[in-house]
Motif scaffolding. Structure first.
Motif, short mmCIF file in Angstrom:
data_model
loop_
_atom_site.label_atom_id
_atom_site.label_comp_id
_atom_site.label_asym_id
_atom_site.label_seq_id
_atom_site.Cartn_x
_atom_site.Cartn_y
_atom_site.Cartn_z
N THR A 27 31.51 6.07 -46.01
CA THR A 27 32.64 5.95 -45.07
C THR A 27 32.35 4.90 -44.01
N MET A 28 31.12 4.82 -43.56
CA MET A 28 30.76 3.82 -42.55
C MET A 28 30.95 2.40 -43.08
N ILE A 29 30.58 2.18 -44.33
CA ILE A 29 30.79 0.88 -44.97
C ILE A 29 32.29 0.59 -45.07
N LYS A 30 33.05 1.61 -45.45
CA LYS A 30 34.51 1.46 -45.59
C LYS A 30 35.13 1.03 -44.27
N GLN A 31 34.58 1.53 -43.17
CA GLN A 31 35.11 1.18 -41.85
C GLN A 31 34.65 -0.19 -41.37
N GLY A 32 33.75 -0.83 -42.10
CA GLY A 32 33.33 -2.18 -41.74
C GLY A 32 32.03 -2.28 -40.99
N HIS A 33 31.31 -1.16 -40.84
CA HIS A 33 30.03 -1.19 -40.14
C HIS A 33 28.94 -1.80 -41.03
N ILE A 34 27.92 -2.33 -40.40
CA ILE A 34 26.80 -2.97 -41.11
C ILE A 34 25.70 -1.94 -41.26
N LEU A 35 25.30 -1.66 -42.50
CA LEU A 35 24.34 -0.59 -42.74
C LEU A 35 23.01 -1.12 -43.26
N ARG A 36 21.95 -0.49 -42.74
CA ARG A 36 20.60 -0.67 -43.26
C ARG A 36 20.08 0.72 -43.60
N ALA A 37 19.09 0.81 -44.45
CA ALA A 37 18.55 2.11 -44.81
C ALA A 37 17.07 2.01 -45.12
N THR A 38 16.37 3.09 -44.87
CA THR A 38 14.98 3.24 -45.30
C THR A 38 14.79 4.68 -45.74
N SER A 39 13.92 4.89 -46.72
CA SER A 39 13.74 6.22 -47.27
C SER A 39 12.41 6.26 -48.02
N ARG A 40 11.92 7.47 -48.28
CA ARG A 40 10.66 7.60 -49.03
C ARG A 40 10.82 7.09 -50.45
N SER A 41 11.98 7.34 -51.06
CA SER A 41 12.27 6.83 -52.40
C SER A 41 12.86 5.43 -52.29
N ASP A 42 12.74 4.67 -53.36
CA ASP A 42 13.23 3.29 -53.38
C ASP A 42 14.70 3.27 -53.84
N TYR A 43 15.59 2.97 -52.91
CA TYR A 43 17.01 2.90 -53.21
C TYR A 43 17.51 1.45 -53.14
N SER A 44 16.63 0.50 -53.41
CA SER A 44 16.98 -0.92 -53.28
C SER A 44 18.19 -1.29 -54.11
N GLU A 45 18.19 -0.89 -55.36
CA GLU A 45 19.28 -1.29 -56.27
C GLU A 45 20.59 -0.62 -55.87
N LEU A 46 20.53 0.68 -55.58
CA LEU A 46 21.73 1.40 -55.17
C LEU A 46 22.31 0.80 -53.90
N CYS A 47 21.44 0.50 -52.92
CA CYS A 47 21.91 -0.08 -51.66
C CYS A 47 22.51 -1.47 -51.87
N ALA A 48 21.86 -2.27 -52.72
CA ALA A 48 22.36 -3.62 -53.00
C ALA A 48 23.76 -3.56 -53.58
N ASN A 49 24.01 -2.59 -54.45
CA ASN A 49 25.33 -2.44 -55.08
C ASN A 49 26.37 -1.92 -54.10
N SER A 50 25.91 -1.35 -52.97
CA SER A 50 26.82 -0.77 -51.99
C SER A 50 26.98 -1.63 -50.74
N GLY A 51 26.31 -2.77 -50.71
CA GLY A 51 26.40 -3.65 -49.55
C GLY A 51 25.55 -3.19 -48.39
N ILE A 52 24.46 -2.48 -48.70
CA ILE A 52 23.56 -1.95 -47.68
C ILE A 52 22.19 -2.62 -47.84
N SER A 53 21.58 -3.01 -46.74
CA SER A 53 20.24 -3.60 -46.78
C SER A 53 19.20 -2.48 -46.80
N PHE A 54 18.33 -2.49 -47.81
CA PHE A 54 17.31 -1.45 -47.90
C PHE A 54 15.95 -2.01 -47.50
N PHE A 55 15.26 -1.25 -46.66
CA PHE A 55 13.94 -1.67 -46.16
C PHE A 55 12.88 -0.71 -46.68
N ARG A 56 11.92 -1.25 -47.43
CA ARG A 56 10.78 -0.43 -47.84
C ARG A 56 9.83 -0.22 -46.66
#
Length: 275
Positions: A27-56
């Motif tokens: 929903t945040m992406i839908k509203q136009g906000h800029i998203l970054r994410a970090t997590s224990r698991s690697d979500y690089s591909e999922l984030c890339a497909n969703s327009g989110i920058s993933f940080f290991r």
């Protein structure tokens, strides 16, 4: 809280990109906000497909100058995750917000661990991927402004939920946990009890029994970590568990008393008939 005219595009960093983090991020992406994410698991591909920058690397994530860092960890892992974050990488004062299902615990941890200049907003969206799949209109969103200096950033973040039609509930963390122990924790407990009893749908279901089956199934869709977190980190939950046990004993005692009354009545009738 009324709709804010100074709502702005936010740079939001999500810590813990599990199912709930993904759900909110959509929903945040839908509203136009800029998203970054970090997590224990690697979500690089999922984030890339969703327009989110993933940080290991968490350090690089913190250096990305987020307006808001949104904590979406589990209740049980919160303290460990926060203590492991190299917070000295923060380049400027930042709003930290959490979405955990208990509130006093994250409030206390955030105030203890974060730099003094960091703002703290404790929230609990009272919905999830299933109940919010068709939109958030009319769904409850609890929040407490624990330590806020930058009102503009805080208001813009809350506007994310208000603009989706959430029912905005300003409430202290203590009051939230008192109420949640009697509602959310109790619901999860009864659902777990029904699961231990292995109740299943039958050929002669009543509507009320179907509700119990649905409660059991819905509860078991959530992890035991969530359930145990609701107990371990809500100081009011233990009393509610004791109240539930006491109430069950009272109901059982009333049934036994009624059964004994009926037995005594039948025994007296048998004596009378035998005369």
């Amino acid at each position: 809280m009324s709709a804010s005219s100074d709502s702005r595009i936010l740079k939001i960093g999500i810590v813990g990109f599990g199912p709930f983090g993904k759900f909110l991020g959509k929903t945040m992406i839908k509203q136009g906000h800029i998203l970054r994410a970090t997590s224990r698991s690697d979500y690089s591909e999922l984030c890339a497909n969703s327009g989110i920058s993933f940080f290991r690397e968490v350090g690089a994530f913190l250096e990305a100058e987020n307006d808001v860092i949104l904590i979406c960890t589990s209740i049980l892992s919160l303290q460990e995750v926060l203590k492991s974050m190299p917070l000295h990488h923060l380049k400027r004062p930042t709003l930290f917000a959490d979405v955990l299902s208990v509130k006093e615990h994250p409030r206390n941890v955030l105030l203890r661990v974060l730099p003094q200049e960091s703002d703290v907003l404790c929230t609990h969206p009272m919905f999830g991927p299933e109940s919010g799949k068709d939109g958030w209109k009319g769904l409850n969103f609890m929040y407490e402004k624990v330590r806020i200096r930058n009102e503009a950033i805080c208001s813009s973040f809350l506007q994310i939920f208000e603009s989706e039609g959430c029912r905005m509930l300003k409430m202290s963390c203590e009051e939230h946990d008192k109420v949640a122990a009697r509602s959310q924790f109790l619901t999860h407990t009864i659902g777990r009890v029904l699961s231990e009893m292995e109740i299943q749908s039958t050929s002669i279901n009543t509507k009320r029994f179907e509700t119990l089956v649905q409660l059991k199934e819905g509860t078991m869709n959530d992890s035991f970590d969530l359930f145990s977190g609701l107990f371990v980190h809500n100081r009011f939950a233990q009393q509610e568990l004791q109240n539930l046990e006491l109430a069950l004993q009272k109901v059982k005692q009333k049934l036994i008393e009624k059964m004994n009354e009926e037995k005594d009545l039948n025994d007296s009738k048998d004596v009378e008939y035998s005369r």
